[in-house]
Scaffold this motif. Structure first.
Motif, PDB file in Angstrom:
ATOM      1  N   ILE A 164      -2.606   7.265   5.153  1.00  0.00           N
ATOM      2  CA  ILE A 164      -1.503   8.368   5.100  1.00  0.00           C
ATOM      3  C   ILE A 164      -0.204   7.717   5.347  1.00  0.00           C
ATOM      4  CG2 ILE A 164      -0.682  10.325   6.455  1.00  0.00           C
ATOM      5  CD1 ILE A 164      -3.110  10.916   4.778  1.00  0.00           C
ATOM      6  N   LYS A 165       0.062   6.679   6.234  1.00  0.00           N
ATOM      7  CA  LYS A 165       1.156   6.113   6.231  1.00  0.00           C
ATOM      8  C   LYS A 165       0.828   4.807   7.254  1.00  0.00           C
ATOM      9  CE  LYS A 165       2.994   7.829  11.003  1.00  0.00           C
ATOM     10  NZ  LYS A 165       4.039   8.585  11.346  1.00  0.00           N
ATOM     11  N   GLU A 166       1.820   4.121   7.444  1.00  0.00           N
ATOM     12  CA  GLU A 166       1.990   2.831   8.394  1.00  0.00           C
ATOM     13  C   GLU A 166       3.031   2.643   9.039  1.00  0.00           C
ATOM     14  OE1 GLU A 166       1.292  -0.991   6.287  1.00  0.00           O
ATOM     15  OE2 GLU A 166       2.318  -0.246   4.407  1.00  0.00           O
ATOM     16  N   THR A 167       2.809   2.240  10.089  1.00  0.00           N
ATOM     17  CA  THR A 167       3.934   1.768  11.002  1.00  0.00           C
ATOM     18  C   THR A 167       3.810   0.151  11.371  1.00  0.00           C
ATOM     19  OG1 THR A 167       2.821   2.142  13.218  1.00  0.00           O
ATOM     20  CG2 THR A 167       4.095   4.237  12.313  1.00  0.00           C
ATOM     21  N   PRO A 225       0.699  -1.193  -0.002  1.00  0.00           N
ATOM     22  CA  PRO A 225       0.096  -0.040   0.082  1.00  0.00           C
ATOM     23  C   PRO A 225       0.894   1.293   0.028  1.00  0.00           C
ATOM     24  CG  PRO A 225       0.048  -1.001   2.196  1.00  0.00           C
ATOM     25  CD  PRO A 225       0.601  -1.946   1.249  1.00  0.00           C
ATOM     26  N   GLU A 226       0.247   2.100  -0.691  1.00  0.00           N
ATOM     27  CA  GLU A 226       0.963   3.498  -0.847  1.00  0.00           C
ATOM     28  C   GLU A 226      -0.240   4.758  -0.349  1.00  0.00           C
ATOM     29  OE1 GLU A 226       3.653   2.859  -4.813  1.00  0.00           O
ATOM     30  OE2 GLU A 226       1.863   3.417  -4.929  1.00  0.00           O
ATOM     31  N   LEU A 227       0.592   5.920  -0.127  1.00  0.00           N
ATOM     32  CA  LEU A 227      -0.179   6.714   0.276  1.00  0.00           C
ATOM     33  C   LEU A 227      -1.399   7.146  -0.729  1.00  0.00           C
ATOM     34  CD1 LEU A 227      -0.327   9.815   1.857  1.00  0.00           C
ATOM     35  CD2 LEU A 227       0.911  10.673  -0.039  1.00  0.00           C
ATOM     36  N   GLY A 228      -2.752   7.363  -0.207  1.00  0.00           N
ATOM     37  CA  GLY A 228      -3.872   7.547  -0.842  1.00  0.00           C
ATOM     38  C   GLY A 228      -4.556   6.472  -1.108  1.00  0.00           C
ATOM     39  N   ASP A 229      -4.077   5.070  -0.816  1.00  0.00           N
ATOM     40  CA  ASP A 229      -4.720   3.791  -1.230  1.00  0.00           C
ATOM     41  C   ASP A 229      -6.029   3.754  -0.227  1.00  0.00           C
ATOM     42  OD1 ASP A 229      -3.155   2.888  -3.306  1.00  0.00           O
ATOM     43  OD2 ASP A 229      -1.984   1.782  -2.274  1.00  0.00           O
ATOM     44  N   ALA A 262      -5.000   7.027  14.020  1.00  0.00           N
ATOM     45  CA  ALA A 262      -4.449   5.622  13.964  1.00  0.00           C
ATOM     46  C   ALA A 262      -5.234   4.442  14.245  1.00  0.00           C
ATOM     47  CB  ALA A 262      -3.264   5.597  14.949  1.00  0.00           C
ATOM     48  N   TYR A 263      -5.137   3.552  13.590  1.00  0.00           N
ATOM     49  CA  TYR A 263      -5.726   2.238  13.789  1.00  0.00           C
ATOM     50  C   TYR A 263      -4.947   1.063  13.924  1.00  0.00           C
ATOM     51  CZ  TYR A 263     -10.139   4.864  12.536  1.00  0.00           C
ATOM     52  OH  TYR A 263     -11.072   5.862  12.532  1.00  0.00           O
ATOM     53  N   PRO A 264      -5.059   0.097  14.921  1.00  0.00           N
ATOM     54  CA  PRO A 264      -4.271  -1.153  15.014  1.00  0.00           C
ATOM     55  C   PRO A 264      -4.529  -1.793  13.548  1.00  0.00           C
ATOM     56  CG  PRO A 264      -5.663  -0.841  16.461  1.00  0.00           C
ATOM     57  CD  PRO A 264      -6.147   0.035  15.809  1.00  0.00           C
ATOM     58  N   LYS A 265      -3.020  -2.157  13.166  1.00  0.00           N
ATOM     59  CA  LYS A 265      -2.843  -3.023  11.675  1.00  0.00           C
ATOM     60  C   LYS A 265      -3.784  -4.433  11.883  1.00  0.00           C
ATOM     61  CE  LYS A 265       0.899  -2.040   8.834  1.00  0.00           C
ATOM     62  NZ  LYS A 265       2.216  -2.247   8.603  1.00  0.00           N
ATOM     63  N   ASN A 266      -3.999  -4.761  13.113  1.00  0.00           N
ATOM     64  CA  ASN A 266      -4.476  -6.133  12.986  1.00  0.00           C
ATOM     65  C   ASN A 266      -6.230  -5.951  12.694  1.00  0.00           C
ATOM     66  OD1 ASN A 266      -5.829  -5.057  15.307  1.00  0.00           O
ATOM     67  ND2 ASN A 266      -5.069  -6.692  16.648  1.00  0.00           N
ATOM     68  N   TYR A 316       0.572   0.238  13.418  1.00  0.00           N
ATOM     69  CA  TYR A 316      -0.673   1.150  13.016  1.00  0.00           C
ATOM     70  C   TYR A 316      -0.864   1.377  11.685  1.00  0.00           C
ATOM     71  CZ  TYR A 316      -1.248   1.321  17.887  1.00  0.00           C
ATOM     72  OH  TYR A 316      -1.305   1.164  19.504  1.00  0.00           O
ATOM     73  N   VAL A 317      -2.097   1.640  11.252  1.00  0.00           N
ATOM     74  CA  VAL A 317      -2.320   2.451   9.814  1.00  0.00           C
ATOM     75  C   VAL A 317      -2.755   3.933  10.151  1.00  0.00           C
ATOM     76  CG1 VAL A 317      -2.361   0.349   8.364  1.00  0.00           C
ATOM     77  CG2 VAL A 317      -4.356   1.435   9.693  1.00  0.00           C
ATOM     78  N   TYR A 318      -2.266   4.862   9.580  1.00  0.00           N
ATOM     79  CA  TYR A 318      -2.917   6.215   9.754  1.00  0.00           C
ATOM     80  C   TYR A 318      -3.617   6.289   8.743  1.00  0.00           C
ATOM     81  CZ  TYR A 318       0.255   6.599  13.523  1.00  0.00           C
ATOM     82  OH  TYR A 318       1.318   6.410  15.065  1.00  0.00           O
ATOM     83  N   LEU A 319      -5.071   6.808   9.028  1.00  0.00           N
ATOM     84  CA  LEU A 319      -6.030   7.028   7.780  1.00  0.00           C
ATOM     85  C   LEU A 319      -6.452   8.276   7.988  1.00  0.00           C
ATOM     86  CD1 LEU A 319      -8.275   3.660   7.953  1.00  0.00           C
ATOM     87  CD2 LEU A 319      -6.124   4.157   6.937  1.00  0.00           C
ATOM     88  N   LEU A 320      -6.876   8.842   6.836  1.00  0.00           N
ATOM     89  CA  LEU A 320      -7.389  10.136   6.534  1.00  0.00           C
ATOM     90  C   LEU A 320      -8.852   9.653   6.165  1.00  0.00           C
ATOM     91  CD1 LEU A 320      -7.826  12.999   6.172  1.00  0.00           C
ATOM     92  CD2 LEU A 320      -6.676  13.216   3.888  1.00  0.00           C
TER      93      LEU A 320
END
Length: 143
Positions: free
Chosen positions: A105-108, A81-85, A127-131, A111-115
């Motif tokens: 927006i980004k991932e760690t 995944p990339e920015l904007g997906d 931020a949401y947990p990646k799981n 976490y995934v950071y969503l707009l």
């Protein structure tokens, strides 16, 4: 900058109105898709309406449905995944019909950071947990 992100950021801070009034822009997310605004309040779950409005305005394919999981059939699944997906999350239970959708927006590592819309009752980055991720979707230009 990614066109989907530019359009989504133009709405940053749009927030539900407490009480009987509704934010006109949130109602516009529904009406721009052909839904009758009279049937909705700004307290209605609106993450998918927002994602549809953004994708449509930016010239990308969209689900035209109000359920977050409807995005699981739009675009192509991607493992990079990339920015904007588009990111589709489960809510309550992975097998439930409920979910949430937003733009990456980004991932760690965790976490995934969503707009997205309807995050803390507003358009925000959260931020949401990646799981909780069901899938990452790469949208195609419409037409």
């Amino acid at each position: 900058m990614n066109n989907l992100i530019s359009v989504a950021l133009s709405q940053y801070g749009v927030k539900e109105v407490i009480g009987t009034k509704d934010h006109p822009q949130i109602l516009n997310y529904f009406t721009s898709l052909g839904f009758d605004a009279a049937k909705f309040k700004d307290e209605t779950a609106w993450c998918s309406a927002f994602a549809n409005w953004v994708a449509k305005k930016a010239g990308y394919e969209h689900s035209n449905k109000l359920t977050a999981r409807s995005w699981l059939t739009v675009g192509a699944s991607t493992s990079a995944p990339e920015l904007g997906d588009v990111v589709v999350l489960w809510r309550e239970d992975p097998t439930s019909w409920k979910g949430h959708v937003g733009f990456l927006i980004k991932e760690t590592k965790r976490y995934v950071y969503l707009l997205g819309g309807n995050q803390g009752n507003s358009v925000s980055i959260k931020a949401y947990p990646k799981n909780r991720v069901l899938d990452y979707r790469k949208l195609r230009k419409d037409g």
